[in-house]
Design an enzyme around this catalytic site. Structure first.
Site, mmCIF file in Angstrom:
data_model
loop_
_atom_site.group_PDB
_atom_site.id
_atom_site.type_symbol
_atom_site.label_atom_id
_atom_site.label_comp_id
_atom_site.label_asym_id
_atom_site.label_seq_id
_atom_site.Cartn_x
_atom_site.Cartn_y
_atom_site.Cartn_z
ATOM 1 N N GLU A 77 0.832 -1.205 0.000
ATOM 2 C CA GLU A 77 0.000 0.000 0.000
ATOM 3 C C GLU A 77 0.871 1.262 0.000
ATOM 4 O O GLU A 77 0.463 2.309 -0.488
ATOM 5 C CB GLU A 77 -0.916 -0.004 1.235
ATOM 6 C CG GLU A 77 -2.243 0.677 0.996
ATOM 7 C CD GLU A 77 -3.280 0.369 2.072
ATOM 8 O OE1 GLU A 77 -4.348 -0.139 1.729
ATOM 9 O OE2 GLU A 77 -3.012 0.631 3.256
ATOM 10 N N HIS B 257 6.998 -27.148 -1.323
ATOM 11 C CA HIS B 257 6.352 -28.249 -2.049
ATOM 12 C C HIS B 257 5.200 -27.746 -2.914
ATOM 13 O O HIS B 257 4.372 -28.533 -3.362
ATOM 14 C CB HIS B 257 5.893 -29.313 -1.048
ATOM 15 C CG HIS B 257 7.061 -29.883 -0.289
ATOM 16 N ND1 HIS B 257 7.666 -31.076 -0.629
ATOM 17 C CD2 HIS B 257 7.767 -29.382 0.754
ATOM 18 C CE1 HIS B 257 8.689 -31.291 0.191
ATOM 19 N NE2 HIS B 257 8.769 -30.279 1.043
ATOM 20 N N LYS C 237 -14.054 0.832 -3.741
ATOM 21 C CA LYS C 237 -15.122 1.301 -2.831
ATOM 22 C C LYS C 237 -16.199 2.017 -3.640
ATOM 23 O O LYS C 237 -17.394 1.778 -3.445
ATOM 24 C CB LYS C 237 -14.552 2.272 -1.791
ATOM 25 C CG LYS C 237 -13.655 1.637 -0.762
ATOM 26 C CD LYS C 237 -13.312 2.664 0.304
ATOM 27 C CE LYS C 237 -12.204 2.164 1.208
ATOM 28 N NZ LYS C 237 -11.646 3.212 2.050
HETATM 29 O O1 PA5 Z 1 -3.152 1.729 5.961
HETATM 30 C C1 PA5 Z 1 -4.250 2.221 5.793
HETATM 31 O O2 PA5 Z 1 -4.462 3.438 5.924
HETATM 32 C C2 PA5 Z 1 -5.456 1.375 5.462
HETATM 33 O O3 PA5 Z 1 -5.116 0.059 5.242
HETATM 34 C C3 PA5 Z 1 -6.480 1.442 6.591
HETATM 35 O O4 PA5 Z 1 -5.881 1.008 7.774
HETATM 36 C C4 PA5 Z 1 -7.699 0.578 6.303
HETATM 37 O O5 PA5 Z 1 -8.232 0.941 5.075
HETATM 38 C C5 PA5 Z 1 -8.764 0.744 7.385
HETATM 39 O O6 PA5 Z 1 -9.145 2.082 7.508
HETATM 40 P P1 PA5 Z 1 -9.919 2.614 8.770
HETATM 41 O O7 PA5 Z 1 -9.062 2.434 9.956
HETATM 42 O O8 PA5 Z 1 -10.180 4.052 8.467
HETATM 43 O O9 PA5 Z 1 -11.203 1.818 8.876
#
Ligand code: PA5
Length: 447
Positions: free
Chosen positions: A289, A310, A424
């Site tokens: 990410e 394996h 989303k």
């Molecule tokens: O690293 C990030 O920002 C994302 O992976 C969030 O943690 C994830 O989308 C969850 O978001 P939130 O804590 O707003 O529900």
């Protein structure tokens, strides 16, 4: 400093020489300086740099809340997704009993996870278990509006209320969210749930050392003080240290970016224990990410050996040469099992009699690294003495700061995730969320 994780580049040196890596890391000291100065992309989200120290003032409160949940319930459901769940799960599963969480640390408190998927069967089975359990909920969402955890919380909050009543439910729910905004904040305030705050300047995937990770880890009976201490020691080693030879974060960031320049598009995190399965999941989110944007970045994958030798082992040995591996090499296991002798030796294993399984596993690890080297796969090794809270704390901070440096080397913002919005938007449109109907009609034509 003794007792510290070390980075071993010996089995990558045939592909990137140590001199070349050191020179590259030297050039990128400026990226570390940019992080510290807060002048790079995403500089509003650098609170994680000092979390190992900043969290100290909250540890008593976190431990108190954890002790309270443990005293009134035997199970806690942690609701969250992405950075709001993976860190806690990584640490809990690394240190939990592999077969019965109830045996973990001989303390009878189980952590279950929800809100990280929308699978109906998973949910139904969870509710089936919770019908029988005396449970509490920790709900975690920085934005307070993420669909997956929000659905999970709506269902479980009502389930709990039905089971123990409104008054008791108030005692059993803790929310971790923004200090002021978001639906979860309003909901928690309206219902008088205890809350912890996710700092504004800490993004989800960098938040494990905040209450986001610390509270669920403490509830499962683990030592969050040792976790923070490990992270703090790693902060001392890496954050202000411009000496490439003693700063493993600079070297790791440099090595993986040099490998990328040489066509290694995929980094596989390798563990030789199933206990690190979720740690690799946490790392995949952190790096995937953070780096995967603007058409750049290394794709983070993971395997669990010897199991996957394996299955995926064949590809790694002989498939497309676009891979490199980062092995988390653990010196000492926590427990002892030896191979017994056998009178007739019909399975021809007596040459191993009396030897520990860890010796067999270490030789499998060394043999694999050399085989993969022979198959033209560079291998970086991160060596730690043991899997415990202290060394996992070191690993967390080491990988976070390397990720920040590496992101700046790639010239991207390692602290945002604009690409996550695309699915989303489509999901809302296809579900006819008010305001999205027109997009929904267009999308349906493509299905
Ligand atoms: O690293 C990030 O920002 C994302 O992976 C969030 O943690 C994830 O989308 C969850 O978001 P939130 O804590 O707003 O529900």
């Amino acid at each position: 400093m003794e007792n510290v994780l070390t980075l071993n580049l010996k089995n990558a040196e045939a592909f990137i020489s140590l001199e070349e890596t050191i020179a590259f890391a030297g050039q990128s000291v400026r990226h570390l300086e940019t992080l510290n100065a807060g002048t790079g992309a995403g500089s509003d989200f650098l609170g994680w740099l000092t979390l190992p120290s900043d969290i100290q003032v909250q540890i008593d409160k976190i431990e108190k809340a954890a002790a309270r949940l443990r005293s009134i319930t035997d199970t806690t459901v942690v609701i969250g997704i992405g950075g709001s769940y993976l860190g806690a799960r990584a640490i809990n599963e690394a240190l939990a009993h592999s077969f019965s969480p109830y045996l973990k640390q001989k303390q009878a408190h189980e952590i279950l996870f929800a809100g990280q998927n929308i699978c109906e069967d998973y949910f139904s089975e969870l509710i089936e278990i919770l019908d029988e359990r005396n449970y509490s909920i920790i709900v975690i969402s920085k934005s307070g509006t993420t669909t997956e955890p929000a659905i999970a919380f709506r269902i479980l909050e009502q389930h709990l209320e039905k089971k123990v009543g409104k008054k008791e439910t108030e005692q059993r729910i803790i929310a971790i969210t923004d200090e002021q905004k978001g639906a979860l904040r309003s909901l928690a305030d309206a219902n008088k749930y205890e809350t912890f705050v996710i700092p504004d300047n800490v993004g989800g995937r960098y938040s494990v050392l905040s209450p986001v990770g610390m509270l669920p880890i403490a509830v499962s009976g683990l030592n969050i003080r040792a976790l923070a201490e490990g992270a703090r020691d790693m902060e001392l080693i890496t954050r202000k240290n411009k000496d490439i030879t003693t700063n493993p974060a600079l070297l790791y960031a440099a090595a993986r970016n040099l490998l990328l320049k040489g066509g290694r598009l995929v980094e596989i995190m390798v563990g030789f224990t199933p206990k690190l399965y979720f740690f690799a999941e946490w790392w995949k989110q952190l790096y995937g990410e953070s780096e995967g944007k603007d058409g750049r970045g290394i794709f983070p994958a993971s395997v669990n050996f010897t199991t996957d030798l394996h299955s995926l082992g064949q590809y790694i040995q002989e498939g497309q040469r676009i891979l490199f591996e980062t092995v988390i090499s653990v010196k000492n296991p926590a427990r002892t099992v030896t191979v017994p002798a056998s009178q007739d030796d019909s399975d021809q294993l007596n040459y191993l009699a009396g030897r520990r399984l860890s010796e067999v596993n270490h030789n499998a690890e060394d043999g694999t690294i050399l085989a993969h080297n022979d198959g033209n796969v560079p291998v970086i090794k991160i060596e730690i003495p043991a899997i415990d809270e202290y060394y996992l704390g070191q690993m967390i901070y080491f990988l976070e700061i390397s990720c920040g440096i590496s992101g700046y080397m790639l010239d991207i913002n390692p602290f945002d995730q604009p690409g996550v919005e695309a699915y989303k938007k489509n999901m809302f449109a296809l579900l006819n969320k008010p305001g999205y109907e027109e997009v929904g009609r267009e999308l349906r034509k493509r299905l």
